[in-house]
Write a protein that holds these residues in place. Structure first.
Motif: not given
Length: 307
Positions: A39-46
């Motif tokens: 995972d990474h911090c740009n996958t958390y969408n809204s």
């Protein structure tokens, strides 16, 4: 809302990619977030923009071995042992303290297991700045749908001592992550979600889950700001990645007056990425818990435990 990207250099010289979601007006609280495996911090969408819209700044980073912190293939999954993982969290937290507003620490999945370990064993001079801890689907144990055999775990730990940097692909089933087809597709197509760990890193993760599930990680009343532990654990009862029952059992062992274990019936692993409006309910619950504790601590220390 303002979004800032940057790099944080930890003590051994490794650079970690960082991202911050800031509020438009004065912030009411600050949240440091620790992501999960593959995972990474740009996958958390809204999720992070929603928190920022409610007055909560979000500070996060791609952990060593993951996301944009990987600069060459040999670094994939190269997290180091648990001591290194927790030291990286400490190093990042130092960039946001002392904090002029209440500071919270949250982790999802593998990151949730790390945050639980940090609440128990992190440096006291850092933990005294943390108003509260939040865990989303923490990795306390494998879900029965994903649990490896005893033989696999035993030889994995043994191999981790002999060949610590050997990489191993451990692909997550996207259909167990969320019921949202768009998010499933997102993970399938994201090259930064590489599903690759090193034997050392995987062994460390297994050891952490063993300690968490076995009751050897003890979180008492003095884990946070003012010598008070404030902790909120959220888990979906249909999680096919991490173990809902083990998470609930761990919550029952935590000795804190202000604690809550919240069940999300029918939810899968990424509570913030379930189909709307289910994900919105979770995100609102996170914001409400943080904001309720972003006032004078004396007003919230007497909160009753909810299990």
């Amino acid at each position: 809302m303002a979004i800032e990207e940057g790099w944080h250099t930890v003590e051994d010289g490794r650079k970690l990619y960082t991202k911050t979601w800031k509020t438009e007006g004065p912030a009411k609280a600050r949240l440091v977030f620790i992501h999960g495996f593959s995972d990474h911090c740009n996958t958390y969408n809204s999720f992070f923009p929603t928190l920022a819209s409610k007055g909560i700044e979000v500070y996060t980073f791609d952990q060593r071995g993951w996301g944009r912190s990987v600069l060459k293939p040999s670094e994939k999954g190269h997290t180091g042992p648990t001591t290194r993982v927790l030291d990286d969290i400490t190093s990042f937290l130092k960039t946001v303290i002392p904090c002029p507003i209440p500071l919270f620490l949250m982790g999802h999945s593998m990151g949730g297991g790390e945050v639980l370990c940090y609440a128990a064993t992190g440096p006291a001079e850092i933990r005294k700045h943390i108003r509260g801890y939040l865990l989303e689907s923490p990795f306390v144990d494998f879900s029965p749908d994903s649990k490896p055999s005893f033989v696999t775990v035993f030889f994995g730990r043994l191999a981790g001592k002999i060949l610590p940097h050997r990489q191993l692909v451990n692909k997550l089933d996207v259909k167990l992550i969320t019921r949202n087809p768009a998010v499933q597709k997102q993970f399938e197509e994201d090259d930064l979600c590489h599903d690759t760990g090193t034997l050392e890193g995987l062994a460390g993760m297994l050891d952490r889950t063993g300690d968490l599930c076995g009751g050897r990680v003890k979180i008492g009343e003095g884990a946070g700001e003012g010598g008070v532990t404030r902790i909120w654990i959220a888990h979906g009862d249909k999680d096919g990645i991490t173990n809902y029952s083990a998470s609930k059992a761990l919550a029952g062992r935590i000795e804190a007056k202000d604690k809550e274990f919240k069940t999300y019936e029918g939810y899968f692993h990424r509570l913030h990425d379930e189909p709307p409006p289910e994900n919105e309910r979770f995100m609102n619950d996170v914001a409400s818990w943080i904001l309720a504790r972003s006032v004078d601590p004396v007003k919230v220390d007497g909160g009753k435990a909810k299990l």
